[in-house]
Design an enzyme around this catalytic site. Sequence first.
Site, PDB file in Angstrom:
ATOM      1  N   HIS A 306       0.533  -1.603  -0.048  1.00  0.00           N
ATOM      2  CA  HIS A 306      -0.544  -0.020   0.189  1.00  0.00           C
ATOM      3  C   HIS A 306       0.989   1.707   0.515  1.00  0.00           C
ATOM      4  O   HIS A 306       1.886   1.455   0.798  1.00  0.00           O
ATOM      5  CB  HIS A 306      -1.116  -0.003   0.709  1.00  0.00           C
ATOM      6  CG  HIS A 306      -2.201   0.981   1.219  1.00  0.00           C
ATOM      7  ND1 HIS A 306      -2.208   2.352   1.362  1.00  0.00           N
ATOM      8  CD2 HIS A 306      -3.308   1.095   0.876  1.00  0.00           C
ATOM      9  CE1 HIS A 306      -3.360   3.027   0.867  1.00  0.00           C
ATOM     10  NE2 HIS A 306      -4.016   1.986   0.630  1.00  0.00           N
ATOM     11  N   ASP A 363      -7.594  -5.687   0.165  1.00  0.00           N
ATOM     12  CA  ASP A 363      -8.564  -6.078  -1.178  1.00  0.00           C
ATOM     13  C   ASP A 363      -8.279  -7.992  -1.098  1.00  0.00           C
ATOM     14  O   ASP A 363      -8.378  -9.073  -1.554  1.00  0.00           O
ATOM     15  CB  ASP A 363      -7.637  -6.065  -1.952  1.00  0.00           C
ATOM     16  CG  ASP A 363      -8.521  -4.478  -2.606  1.00  0.00           C
ATOM     17  OD1 ASP A 363      -9.057  -4.166  -2.950  1.00  0.00           O
ATOM     18  OD2 ASP A 363      -7.624  -4.061  -2.985  1.00  0.00           O
TER      19      ASP A 363
END
Length: 441
Positions: A306, A363
């Site tokens: 991320h 996710d």
Amino acid sequence: MSTEAKLELDGKVYSLPTVEGSEHEKAIDISNLRNLTGYITLDDGYANTGSCKSAITFIDGERGILRYRGIPIEELAEKSTFIETAFLIIYGHLPTRAELKRFSDLLTENAILHEDLKYHFEGFPPHAHPMAILSAMINAASCFDPTLMQRFDNGRFDLHAARLISQVRTIAAFSYRKSRGLPIIYPKSAYKYTANFLHMMFSMPYEDYEIKPEVVRALDLIFLLHADHEQNCSTATVRMVASSQANLFASAAAGVCALWGPLHGGANQAVVEMLEEIHRSGDDGSRFITAVKDKSSGKRLMGFGHRVYKNYDPRAKIIKQACDNLLNVLQISDPLLDVAKHLEETALKDPYFIERKLYPNVDFYSGIIMRAIGIPIEMFPVIFAIGRMPGWIANYKEIAEDPKSRIYRPRQIYIGPTLQHYVPLHQRKNTGASAPKKNAA
Ligand code: CMC
């Protein structure tokens, strides 16, 4: 205490003001830099650029903290619902009972699409990706409300926001039904937001889908956990479009397009495709991790890493737990969950991932929950889009209500040819420079 940054350039020293946020994040205010110095800043991928001041969401990526309007995501996940959280994100405070009822009523009143919109669905080919349909239909829906075409209308904002949150869910369900050749199922006012979505997705004209509270709760949690995430790619896109004073629906449609890519909202689909491929090949994930570390393989561990989190994504922790719970309740044993857990365990011990601070993101496990609910894989990014709508709307509102808001217009450093002149066609030579290939379809 106000601090100034000193910048030395071409033998001159300039003072630049600094800004501190309510959680002590610090920035150098360069809004006057070019006027003062003739220089701009260059920040590939905007990793060091604050594009705005915002009061909606706080993330501390080093410590794995996420808060909506100051409230920790863990508290909201445990105690709130998607719709209450949507109100919080858009209006800045938790609703009173009366405010929540009014908001829910507005959603119910605005759930139905204009009947003529049904014909637009007919124009898509059978296997059109639902994100393409979603984006196109959000824009199409805006044509049916002339008041949307006017500049931000504060008196109608509540209605427009509710219509968008409610109708995006109806469009999403209709696009799924269309892609499967199934009859369209209209929303039922008796159902709450998430149950209504499941009803529109899975009921049949002759038989209502059995709405299980655990399934509703799991999907509602997914919506809630996706509801906002500060200046990610799609939200920044929404703000970019909104800054030109485009309407709310047009801005949100652009957000859907930005969300679609596999590095952003499309990652949930990419994760399950990756897990399926690993499982099919008989690998437990170990071979795949080795391949990921070899950059020439072009593979990434989808659902990992991320831009902001350099620690475990707090949403991933909550989703992982919810995934275990739901599969237990539904008595589903999904081999992909075993592969995912093994991948996570292996990656978290591996120096490649440790050095780069790569952890599971939101996710990584969400797709396994959606599979268990029976949501088809191509709908996963659509579920993300439904969840992210309150965040986009709140960011749109911030731009629209700010009297000092300016059009977003970054600059660039030009690296193309310097001045050259037009050459007539008959004098041009083939230089081998880039051009469409002969066999380009
Ligand atoms: N697998 C393997 N290596 C990775 C991964 C990954 N998933 N993510 C980053 N890296 C490596 C990358 O190759 C680079 O290595 P090096 O320093 O040797 O060149 C380093 O880690 C830094 O990566 P980056 O691409 O510069 O990081 P970024 O901040 O530009 O990208 C990201 C962030 C999310 C796009 C990226 O981590 C990624 O592609 N992850 C997989 C896709 C994914 O799961 N996306 C969902 C993000 S969370 C939900 C959302 O906001 O949409």
